[in-house]
Write an enzyme that holds these catalytic residues in place. Structure first.
Site, PDB file in Angstrom:
ATOM      1  N   PRO B 133       0.891  -1.212  -0.027  1.00  0.00           N
ATOM      2  CA  PRO B 133       0.026  -0.065   0.123  1.00  0.00           C
ATOM      3  C   PRO B 133       0.883   1.212   0.011  1.00  0.00           C
ATOM      4  O   PRO B 133       0.522   2.360  -0.445  1.00  0.00           O
ATOM      5  CB  PRO B 133      -0.777  -0.203   1.252  1.00  0.00           C
ATOM      6  CG  PRO B 133      -0.924  -1.597   1.607  1.00  0.00           C
ATOM      7  CD  PRO B 133       0.344  -2.108   1.116  1.00  0.00           C
ATOM      8  N   PHE B 162      -2.251  -5.191  -4.775  1.00  0.00           N
ATOM      9  CA  PHE B 162      -2.333  -5.477  -6.240  1.00  0.00           C
ATOM     10  C   PHE B 162      -1.582  -6.473  -6.494  1.00  0.00           C
ATOM     11  O   PHE B 162      -0.852  -6.804  -7.485  1.00  0.00           O
ATOM     12  CB  PHE B 162      -1.461  -4.398  -6.933  1.00  0.00           C
ATOM     13  CG  PHE B 162      -2.450  -2.958  -6.805  1.00  0.00           C
ATOM     14  CD1 PHE B 162      -3.776  -2.991  -7.125  1.00  0.00           C
ATOM     15  CD2 PHE B 162      -1.618  -1.671  -6.244  1.00  0.00           C
ATOM     16  CE1 PHE B 162      -4.287  -1.582  -6.757  1.00  0.00           C
ATOM     17  CE2 PHE B 162      -2.439  -0.614  -6.391  1.00  0.00           C
ATOM     18  CZ  PHE B 162      -3.685  -0.331  -6.583  1.00  0.00           C
ATOM     19  N   ARG B 248      10.204  -6.315 -20.195  1.00  0.00           N
ATOM     20  CA  ARG B 248       9.629  -5.143 -20.637  1.00  0.00           C
ATOM     21  C   ARG B 248       9.320  -5.131 -22.165  1.00  0.00           C
ATOM     22  O   ARG B 248       8.625  -4.507 -22.714  1.00  0.00           O
ATOM     23  CB  ARG B 248      10.677  -3.765 -20.374  1.00  0.00           C
ATOM     24  CG  ARG B 248      10.295  -3.540 -18.836  1.00  0.00           C
ATOM     25  CD  ARG B 248      10.861  -2.091 -18.678  1.00  0.00           C
ATOM     26  NE  ARG B 248      10.611  -1.783 -17.084  1.00  0.00           N
ATOM     27  CZ  ARG B 248      11.522  -1.656 -16.183  1.00  0.00           C
ATOM     28  NH1 ARG B 248      12.882  -1.583 -16.584  1.00  0.00           N
ATOM     29  NH2 ARG B 248      11.518  -1.229 -14.897  1.00  0.00           N
ATOM     30  N   GLY B 344     -16.931   6.013 -33.957  1.00  0.00           N
ATOM     31  CA  GLY B 344     -18.029   6.755 -33.338  1.00  0.00           C
ATOM     32  C   GLY B 344     -18.771   5.932 -32.324  1.00  0.00           C
ATOM     33  O   GLY B 344     -18.012   5.306 -31.451  1.00  0.00           O
ATOM     34  N   GLU B 368       4.219  -2.406 -14.467  1.00  0.00           N
ATOM     35  CA  GLU B 368       5.828  -2.858 -14.687  1.00  0.00           C
ATOM     36  C   GLU B 368       6.685  -1.666 -14.858  1.00  0.00           C
ATOM     37  O   GLU B 368       7.487  -1.473 -15.669  1.00  0.00           O
ATOM     38  CB  GLU B 368       5.746  -3.415 -16.173  1.00  0.00           C
ATOM     39  CG  GLU B 368       5.134  -4.844 -16.276  1.00  0.00           C
ATOM     40  CD  GLU B 368       6.056  -5.834 -15.793  1.00  0.00           C
ATOM     41  OE1 GLU B 368       7.175  -5.877 -15.810  1.00  0.00           O
ATOM     42  OE2 GLU B 368       5.236  -6.773 -15.027  1.00  0.00           O
TER      43      GLU B 368
END
Lengths: 121, 389
Positions: B133, B162, B248, B344, B368
């Site tokens: 956190p 997470f 990555r 649209g 990441e």
């Protein structure tokens, strides 16, 4: 955490009042015993309204719901997928890993792959 | 850097492209737009096809039975795997397998026996528990979870946020501070079995990524034996960074994969949709959006290929990987945004995958390492300074 709302009895007025939006819902029997935790997703023509209404119609093929479904409550929620998984995990955690009877009697989509919450006692 | 694919790379990418278009996309027509899994029979069937292609568990190192795919080819595959509705975070719904937790390859023989090999066989699942956190971008300073020696054992207290997959895992890698006086050197990695008393998955964390979720964990006097320290005391930070730069590259490529799929939809729609008597494709405003999309796609692809190429030549590629991550995640977000604009109203409905990609790509700019951290990495190299100095 379950849906924090009172149960509603299905009739023409209450079912029509359900909004046509994405979300999660619960179905219970007349005694308030939870039978099904479900969701209305992007493929549902009228969102929660048609999904919940379908459970109380002659088209319902889930034997548990056909026989016992008597009440419902819902929650509008864009994160309906993860919210339903969370609700199911909470339920299983509190009921010794037993699925709600309606989920157990349904198809594979009614019994998604779940994780496990381990809660401090 | 050679921008032409080898014959083998062409063959592999074409096979994966066919698989995504002929096997995955048709199934998605019947799934919920936010679906996270296939019907059990379908997943098994597809997994067998992938095994036949020789690409199952392709991220497993060759010495552990993996197919030994180079980074450039791996990135090209990642670009193809992402080209369906769930493809950004659930490429092909996991039927290509995974390498699991790469940090475990650094374990000792006993740890490999107990955790790595069962994980590779699919018998055990693990999670990566770093973010808290208090923050995730600067773990060396933000980790507040503490591990204190008690006899031979370690006792861990703290929280994690997470964390993907913790609710389905048999064990996890928990990074905790073992020496508050040391920065990076004060962090140690522990293998924690999820049935250990005091370990709790507290809740699901709902995000824009509506099909998947992270979890919040609490660790309350979790007792861990000394043999579950991974990589040695104080080695946690370097372990956490294992393969981070490398990851990555395919991470960037997957963003480009989604952009390619969005661009295909935009071009198809622009050609067929007519307004005021002519197809959208004849309108300059739409043409420019399509061209800008292509520029973002090709720029991103060149950058991830450059990063992969440098890695394969054993050259430093941290700068290039950071740049690729930043450009690919931000560029793909712009591509999907423009593709929605071309469509649209229909573009923002759940009838099309664009809305799911739009939401999920937003997370890609944070996960990441956010764009700002990528810039910090590049700035350090350009200016030859360390952060904070």
């Amino acid at each position: 955490m379950t849906i924090d709302k009172p149960w509603q009895t299905p009739d023409a007025v209450t079912l029509r009042a359900i909004p046509g939006v994405l979300g999660v819902y619960e179905i219970a029997d007349a005694d308030g015993q939870l039978l099904l935790i479900g969701f209305a997703g992007g493929r549902e023509p009228f969102g929660l309204r048609s999904k919940i209404g379908g459970h109380f119609s002659d088209d319902e093929f889930n034997p548990v719901l056909r026989e016992r479904a008597a009440q419902f409550r819902w929650e509008s929620n864009q994160q309906y997928t993860t919210r339903r998984l969370e609700m199911l995990m909470r339920y299983l955690d509190e009921h010794h890993d037993d699925w709600p009877a309606g989920n157990a009697a349904g198809g594979w989509e009614d019994r998604p792959t779940l994780g496990r919450l381990r809660r401090s006692k | 850097m050679d921008i032409y694919l080898t014959e083998e790379q062409t063959m592999i990418t074409q096979a994966v492209r066919r698989f995504v278009r002929e096997e995955i996309r048709p199934l998605e027509r019947d799934l919920d737009p936010d679906a996270v899994e296939l019907a059990p029979g379908e997943a098994d069937r597809l997994r067998e096809i992938v095994r036949g292609m020789g690409l199952y568990n392709m991220d497993v190192p060759e010495e552990y039975g993996g197919p030994g795919i180079d980074l450039t080819t791996r990135a090209l595959i990642a670009e193809e795997l992402a080209q369906h509705r769930a493809g950004l975070y659930l490429p092909c719904y996991g039927v290509f397998g995974s390498a699991g937790l790469v940090q475990l390859y650094a374990g000792n023989d006993e740890q490999k026996e107990r955790y790595l090999f069962p994980m590779l066989k699919g018998e055990k699942r693990g999670f990566f528990g770093l973010t808290e956190p208090s923050g995730g971008s600067d773990p060396a300073r933000s980790i507040q979870t503490r591990a204190i020696k008690d006899g031979d054992d370690w006792v861990i207290n703290g929280a994690k946020l997470f964390i993907s997959g913790a609710d389905k895992a048999d064990f996890g890698l928990i990074f905790a501070r073992t020496d508050p006086e040391q920065g990076r050197k004060g962090i140690t990695c522990f293998i924690v079995d999820t049935d250990t008393p005091g370990f709790e998955v507290r809740r699901v964390v709902h995000t824009l990524r509506s099909g998947n979720y992270g979890t919040e964990l609490s660790l309350d006097d979790v007792r861990v034996p000394p043999e579950n320290v991974l990589g040695g005391e104080g080695e946690g930070f370097s372990l956490a960074n294992t393969a981070l730069t490398r990851q990555r590259v395919p991470y960037s490529a997957a963003c480009i994969g989604v952009a390619v799929a969005a661009q295909e939809l935009a071009i198809e729609y622009a050609k067929q949709r007519e307004t005021f008597g002519a197809p959208l494709a004849t309108r300059q405003a739409v043409q420019w959006m399509i061209v800008d999309n292509e520029i973002d796609i090709r720029t991103g692809r060149l950058l991830y290929l450059q990063a992969a190429s440098k890695a394969e030549h054993d050259e430093p590629f941290r700068f290039e990987a950071a740049m690729a991550k930043l450009i690919c995640s931000e560029g793909a977000g712009r591509v999907v945004d423009r593709a929605i604009q071309v469509h649209g109203g229909i573009g923002v409905t759940k009838d099309l995958p664009l809305e799911r990609w739009y939401r999920e790509l937003r997370i890609r700019r944070i996960g990441e390492g956010p764009s700002e951290v990528q810039r910090v990495i590049m700035a350090r190299d350009l200016l030859s300074i360390r952060s904070g100095s």
